[in-house]
Write an enzyme that holds these catalytic residues in place. Sequence first.
Site, mmCIF file in Angstrom:
data_model
loop_
_atom_site.group_PDB
_atom_site.id
_atom_site.type_symbol
_atom_site.label_atom_id
_atom_site.label_comp_id
_atom_site.label_asym_id
_atom_site.label_seq_id
_atom_site.Cartn_x
_atom_site.Cartn_y
_atom_site.Cartn_z
ATOM 1 N N CYS A 186 -7.796 8.254 -4.329
ATOM 2 C CA CYS A 186 -8.681 7.099 -4.504
ATOM 3 C C CYS A 186 -10.071 7.618 -4.814
ATOM 4 O O CYS A 186 -10.333 8.806 -4.773
ATOM 5 C CB CYS A 186 -8.734 6.314 -3.200
ATOM 6 N N ARG A 190 -9.506 7.876 -10.848
ATOM 7 C CA ARG A 190 -8.815 8.403 -9.653
ATOM 8 C C ARG A 190 -7.875 7.380 -9.036
ATOM 9 O O ARG A 190 -7.090 7.683 -8.153
ATOM 10 C CB ARG A 190 -9.837 8.826 -8.588
ATOM 11 N N TRP A 222 -5.914 4.073 -4.987
ATOM 12 C CA TRP A 222 -4.621 4.463 -5.535
ATOM 13 C C TRP A 222 -3.682 4.396 -4.341
ATOM 14 O O TRP A 222 -3.690 5.268 -3.494
ATOM 15 C CB TRP A 222 -4.669 5.870 -6.119
ATOM 16 N N ASN A 246 -10.069 8.188 1.413
ATOM 17 C CA ASN A 246 -9.199 8.718 0.366
ATOM 18 C C ASN A 246 -8.335 9.770 1.042
ATOM 19 O O ASN A 246 -8.837 10.762 1.554
ATOM 20 C CB ASN A 246 -10.027 9.354 -0.767
ATOM 21 N N GLY A 247 -7.008 9.545 1.077
ATOM 22 C CA GLY A 247 -6.114 10.527 1.695
ATOM 23 C C GLY A 247 -4.940 9.838 2.358
ATOM 24 O O GLY A 247 -4.672 8.667 2.124
ATOM 25 N N GLU A 268 13.243 19.433 -20.956
ATOM 26 C CA GLU A 268 11.886 18.954 -20.664
ATOM 27 C C GLU A 268 10.851 19.762 -21.436
ATOM 28 O O GLU A 268 9.891 19.220 -21.986
ATOM 29 C CB GLU A 268 11.639 19.024 -19.154
ATOM 30 N N LYS A 305 8.104 18.216 -24.080
ATOM 31 C CA LYS A 305 6.658 18.462 -23.990
ATOM 32 C C LYS A 305 6.108 18.945 -25.332
ATOM 33 O O LYS A 305 5.096 18.464 -25.820
ATOM 34 C CB LYS A 305 6.369 19.518 -22.911
ATOM 35 N N GLU A 321 6.256 16.084 -28.073
ATOM 36 C CA GLU A 321 5.422 14.872 -27.937
ATOM 37 C C GLU A 321 3.936 15.160 -28.049
ATOM 38 O O GLU A 321 3.168 14.252 -28.332
ATOM 39 C CB GLU A 321 5.729 14.128 -26.649
ATOM 40 N N HIS A 364 28.348 27.246 -30.173
ATOM 41 C CA HIS A 364 29.109 26.085 -30.674
ATOM 42 C C HIS A 364 28.356 25.381 -31.792
ATOM 43 O O HIS A 364 28.513 24.185 -31.994
ATOM 44 C CB HIS A 364 29.405 25.132 -29.518
ATOM 45 N N LYS A 372 1.552 5.591 -22.416
ATOM 46 C CA LYS A 372 1.823 6.186 -21.109
ATOM 47 C C LYS A 372 2.957 5.449 -20.410
ATOM 48 O O LYS A 372 3.739 6.037 -19.705
ATOM 49 C CB LYS A 372 0.570 6.148 -20.231
HETATM 50 C C1 AGP Z 1 7.130 12.174 -20.908
HETATM 51 O O1 AGP Z 1 6.123 13.153 -21.083
HETATM 52 C C2 AGP Z 1 6.777 10.873 -21.564
HETATM 53 N N1 AGP Z 1 5.496 10.424 -21.169
HETATM 54 C C3 AGP Z 1 7.894 9.844 -21.410
HETATM 55 O O2 AGP Z 1 9.116 10.449 -21.775
HETATM 56 C C4 AGP Z 1 8.080 9.251 -19.988
HETATM 57 O O3 AGP Z 1 8.596 10.238 -19.126
HETATM 58 C C5 AGP Z 1 9.087 8.091 -20.096
HETATM 59 O O4 AGP Z 1 8.534 7.102 -20.929
HETATM 60 C C6 AGP Z 1 9.430 7.476 -18.731
HETATM 61 O O5 AGP Z 1 8.272 6.934 -18.162
HETATM 62 P P1 AGP Z 1 8.305 6.526 -16.614
HETATM 63 O O6 AGP Z 1 8.566 7.781 -15.837
HETATM 64 O O7 AGP Z 1 6.965 5.949 -16.341
HETATM 65 O O8 AGP Z 1 9.425 5.532 -16.431
#
Ligand code: AGP
Length: 615
Positions: free
Chosen positions: A2, A27, A75, A101-102, A488, A492, A495, A511, A610
């Site tokens: 927070c 935050r 938060w 905050n904590g 993963e 990264k 994207e 394969h 996001k």
């Molecule tokens: C991952 O870096 C992306 N931002 C995206 O794949 C994300 O993980 C996905 O949209 C799921 O989002 P969520 O965890 O908020 O459900």
Amino acid sequence: MCGIVGYIGKREAYPIILEGLKRLEYRGYDSAGIALYDDSEIKLSKTKGKVADLEAKAATEISTNGTLGIGHTRWATHGIPNDINSHPHYSNSGNLVIIHNGIIENYESLKKELLKRGYTFKSDTDTEVLINLIEDVKINENVKLGKAVQIALNQVVGAYAIAVFDKKKPNEIVVAKLGSPLAIGIGDEEYFIASDASPFLEYTKKAIYLEDEEMAVISRKKGIKIRKIKNDALVDPYIQELQINLEQIEKGGYEHFMLKEIHEQPNAIKDTYRGRLRAKEGIIKMSGIDDNLERILNANRIIVVACGTSWHAGLVSEYIFENLARIPVEVEYASEFRYRNPVITEKDVVIAISQSGETADTLAAIKLAKSKGAFVFGVCNVVGSTISRETHAGAYTHAGPEIGVASTKAFTTQITVLTLIALKLAKEKGTISNSQFHMQLQELELIPDKVKKALKYDEHIKMVASIYKDAKNCLYLGRGYNFPVALEGALKLKEISYIHAEGYPAAEMKHGPIALIDEQMPVFVIATKKGHYEKVVSNIQEIKSRSGKIIGIVTEGDQDVKYIADHVIEIPETLESLTPLLTTIPLQLLSYHIAVMLGRNVDQPRNLAKSVTVE
Ligand code: AGP
């Protein structure tokens, strides 16, 4: 995490605190509040929502006069975001008010004791417990506020940055710190308090950063007195002359939120197991699991539903649950699961994983599973998010706000929660021995420091990134627990750098994908000592013999891969089941540095959001 802001001095506190809260919204932003001392009273306004909502509400609710005040942007960690759970919180008498905050880990036991003494509580927060503990000490020990705060904090387990004042003593404000940041701005007969310097940088560049287990009584007339909470020892204040600007502060001095959040992972993992993992006693405490243990233990299987990075965390959990707890697991893309008319029964447990708690496909998958009688457990990072409210039970990650679109600390904290759940179930089912269980807990407690060590290879990782930044295609390979980490790592890179990348199980190369190998194809291979090491080494040799470029993610001290690969990046040794928490770190940094070198918009990559709240 927070944001807290406070002011005591000669100016009107309200505008300083309000603007300061706006600077701290990065935050946390699910509720906000302010308390001012005005004409012998505390004027308090708070609301669910952003600081702008507080501004609108305060204007109608309170007179905004006064030269002493505290403010908070939340938060949520305990108690969903709503007006009542927002800070500041009053003590029962109404004389004291606090912002925090904590996380107070032992707030439940403290609350039980205070209830016995007749205290009442309006909110579900740990913070309201703390202010009433302070009041209880102040009354029973008949001491001043500073001493009461000190005595109370010696009974508290957890993390805090707090500011408290007493309307009977409006010439002072008391602050204290353990685990959460707290800065004090030093002006001319005025003092500022904040989670970082951004709220007061325009007024003063002189600042004191309290150290852990320090508290301060800040008085208009007597200035600042800093003491050690434990032994009351006086501390000589170290006043710094700040040389940073606002934007640098929000990003914690990092160039991008993503890099800041990568480096926040040691604390984020610690905050996520804080209060849940008691390695010494050999206990894992998770109320969402404890309250539904029978149902979960008797499940036929676990179905994980998630998207993107959260789906990768779910895939890691398949290896953990099946290997440690011997529970069958299926990991489903939520977007597929919701439309393929899956077979779901009351004997199924569904685990929905989502950082934002708002992903439309995951939410739809949850509703489908619930409609068929399954028990649905949520793993979210945003308290009070739609998914966290839609599931029957859950466990929050405590990663703090993740601003960068590319998910990093959410991934490692999701794995932390899932590991705790799997270990708890394995212990209940007796599928692992006591010694194995204790070993896992003790090693999990060491992970934050091992993540810190993995982060220390950043300069070397940056050098490797500079060599491969112009690649057009990349492959990521891993086996076992690290196959999901390969996926993963590829996500990264894709994207944020827009370079095409694919993740594969290392053994899958023969394969088909091995046809892709040539000297233009960098192959990032996770080849840690634990987990099919020899087999991965032979996969590497197959690629090398076709002049592929190999970058090995290896265990520190590796003496084999380093002689075959073009580059190696080391991570500390750990248990096989915990390697994903470490092997993901170099892959996060690699993608970050490549994207920066390519001039990409790292925090807001093209075409992405996001939180994907649309289908
Ligand atoms: C991952 O870096 C992306 N931002 C995206 O794949 C994300 O993980 C996905 O949209 C799921 O989002 P969520 O965890 O908020 O459900």
